[in-house]
Design a protein around this motif. Structure first.
Motif, PDB file in Angstrom:
ATOM      1  N   GLY A  28       0.792  -1.225   0.000  1.00 35.63           N
ATOM      2  CA  GLY A  28       0.000   0.000   0.000  1.00 35.63           C
ATOM      3  C   GLY A  28       0.823   1.273   0.000  1.00 35.63           C
ATOM      4  O   GLY A  28       0.269   2.363   0.090  1.00 35.63           O
ATOM      5  N   ARG A  29       2.151   1.139  -0.090  1.00 34.07           N
ATOM      6  CA  ARG A  29       3.005   2.327  -0.110  1.00 34.07           C
ATOM      7  C   ARG A  29       2.955   2.994  -1.474  1.00 34.07           C
ATOM      8  O   ARG A  29       2.972   2.310  -2.511  1.00 34.07           O
ATOM      9  N   LEU A  30       2.927   4.334  -1.459  1.00 36.65           N
ATOM     10  CA  LEU A  30       2.988   5.100  -2.695  1.00 36.65           C
ATOM     11  C   LEU A  30       4.452   5.367  -3.009  1.00 36.65           C
ATOM     12  O   LEU A  30       5.205   5.849  -2.155  1.00 36.65           O
ATOM     13  N   ALA A  31       4.859   5.037  -4.236  1.00 32.55           N
ATOM     14  CA  ALA A  31       6.267   5.096  -4.597  1.00 32.55           C
ATOM     15  C   ALA A  31       6.841   6.507  -4.543  1.00 32.55           C
ATOM     16  O   ALA A  31       7.962   6.709  -4.079  1.00 32.55           O
ATOM     17  N   ASP A  32       6.100   7.482  -5.011  1.00 31.71           N
ATOM     18  CA  ASP A  32       6.607   8.852  -5.108  1.00 31.71           C
ATOM     19  C   ASP A  32       6.438   9.567  -3.767  1.00 31.71           C
ATOM     20  O   ASP A  32       5.321   9.757  -3.290  1.00 31.71           O
ATOM     21  N   HIS A  40       6.083  19.009   3.590  1.00 30.44           N
ATOM     22  CA  HIS A  40       6.970  18.989   4.763  1.00 30.44           C
ATOM     23  C   HIS A  40       6.484  17.984   5.807  1.00 30.44           C
ATOM     24  O   HIS A  40       6.608  18.219   7.004  1.00 30.44           O
ATOM     25  N   TRP A  41       5.924  16.854   5.320  1.00 25.62           N
ATOM     26  CA  TRP A  41       5.487  15.785   6.210  1.00 25.62           C
ATOM     27  C   TRP A  41       6.667  14.848   6.433  1.00 25.62           C
ATOM     28  O   TRP A  41       7.180  14.250   5.495  1.00 25.62           O
ATOM     29  N   ARG A  42       7.070  14.699   7.645  1.00 22.89           N
ATOM     30  CA  ARG A  42       8.235  13.897   8.016  1.00 22.89           C
ATOM     31  C   ARG A  42       7.818  12.511   8.516  1.00 22.89           C
ATOM     32  O   ARG A  42       6.675  12.315   8.934  1.00 22.89           O
ATOM     33  N   VAL A  68       3.300   8.645   8.468  1.00 20.78           N
ATOM     34  CA  VAL A  68       4.307   8.560   7.415  1.00 20.78           C
ATOM     35  C   VAL A  68       5.317   7.508   7.858  1.00 20.78           C
ATOM     36  O   VAL A  68       5.739   7.501   9.024  1.00 20.78           O
ATOM     37  N   THR A  69       5.693   6.608   6.947  1.00 20.76           N
ATOM     38  CA  THR A  69       6.612   5.519   7.312  1.00 20.76           C
ATOM     39  C   THR A  69       8.004   6.061   7.643  1.00 20.76           C
ATOM     40  O   THR A  69       8.336   7.200   7.317  1.00 20.76           O
ATOM     41  N   ARG A  70       8.821   5.222   8.261  1.00 16.02           N
ATOM     42  CA  ARG A  70      10.201   5.620   8.595  1.00 16.02           C
ATOM     43  C   ARG A  70      10.984   6.022   7.355  1.00 16.02           C
ATOM     44  O   ARG A  70      11.886   6.844   7.428  1.00 16.02           O
ATOM     45  N   GLN A  71      10.623   5.425   6.214  1.00 16.41           N
ATOM     46  CA  GLN A  71      11.311   5.749   4.965  1.00 16.41           C
ATOM     47  C   GLN A  71      10.688   6.961   4.262  1.00 16.41           C
ATOM     48  O   GLN A  71      11.121   7.339   3.182  1.00 16.41           O
ATOM     49  N   GLY A  72       9.656   7.554   4.859  1.00 16.10           N
ATOM     50  CA  GLY A  72       9.040   8.750   4.293  1.00 16.10           C
ATOM     51  C   GLY A  72       7.966   8.494   3.259  1.00 16.10           C
ATOM     52  O   GLY A  72       7.654   9.369   2.447  1.00 16.10           O
ATOM     53  N   HIS A  73       7.371   7.297   3.289  1.00 18.18           N
ATOM     54  CA  HIS A  73       6.302   6.955   2.341  1.00 18.18           C
ATOM     55  C   HIS A  73       4.931   7.134   2.986  1.00 18.18           C
ATOM     56  O   HIS A  73       4.783   7.017   4.198  1.00 18.18           O
ATOM     57  N   LEU A  74       3.956   7.346   2.141  1.00 16.71           N
ATOM     58  CA  LEU A  74       2.560   7.282   2.564  1.00 16.71           C
ATOM     59  C   LEU A  74       2.073   5.882   2.253  1.00 16.71           C
ATOM     60  O   LEU A  74       2.281   5.376   1.139  1.00 16.71           O
ATOM     61  N   ARG A  75       1.451   5.240   3.226  1.00 19.14           N
ATOM     62  CA  ARG A  75       0.895   3.898   3.036  1.00 19.14           C
ATOM     63  C   ARG A  75      -0.622   4.000   3.156  1.00 19.14           C
ATOM     64  O   ARG A  75      -1.143   4.436   4.185  1.00 19.14           O
TER      65      ARG A  75
END
Length: 127
Positions: A28-32, A40-42, A68-75
Motif C-alpha cells: 500500500g506504499r505510494l512510490a513517489d 513537509h510531512w516527516r 508517514v513511514t520511517r522511509q518517508g512513504h505514505l501507506r
C-alpha cells in the motif's frame, strides 16, 4: 482553420497544488515521496485517512491512526485499497496542497470519470 482549443479554468493561485502520478506497491506504499516533501510531512507524522467523493483524503492529525513511514512513504490502509480495488502496480493521481496542508489521492478510474465528464461538452458539439 485548426481544431478548437478549449479554454481551461485558471486556478486562483497558480502552482498552489502539486500533482504527480505514482504507483502503489503490495503493502500500500505510494512510490513517489515528492508530495510529502512538498507538504513537509516527516516520518512518524500522525495522519488521518478518509474516503470522500471518490478520493482518499489525507491530513495531519494528532490522533491519526496512520503515519508517514520511517522511509518517508505514505501507506494507504488495506481498507482504503479494498474500497477502490487497488492492487500492486495500480497508479494514482496525487494532489498535495501545501497552503492547506492536505493530500488527495485519486484512483485512475476516478480520474477517467472526471476527464470524461469535463470533456463531454466537446463530444456533443463536435457532432
Amino acid at each position: 482553420m485548426g481544431l478548437p482549443v478549449p479554454r481551461l479554468a485558471t486556478p486562483p493561485n497558480r502552482g498552489s497544488i502539486y500533482y504527480t502520478v505514482t504507483a502503489i506497491d503490495v503493502w500500500g506504499r505510494l512510490a513517489d515521496r515528492s508530495p510529502l516533501h512538498r507538504l513537509h510531512w516527516r516520518p512518524g507524522l500522525s495522519l488521518a485517512v478518509s474516503i470522500t467523493q471518490g478520493a482518499v483524503l489525507v491530513i495531519p492529525h494528532r490522533d491519526g491512526r496512520h503515519s508517514v513511514t520511517r522511509q518517508g512513504h505514505l501507506r494507504l490502509p488495506a481498507a482504503v485499497r479494498r474500497v477502490f480495488r487497488l492492487e500492486a502496480g495500480d497508479r494514482l493521481l496525487l494532489a498535495a496542497c501545501p497552503a492547506r496542508n492536505f493530500l488527495v489521492a485519486y484512483p485512475m478510474i476516478v480520474v477517467d470519470a472526471m476527464l470524461l465528464a469535463h470533456h463531454a461538452a466537446f463530444h456533443r458539439t463536435s457532432r
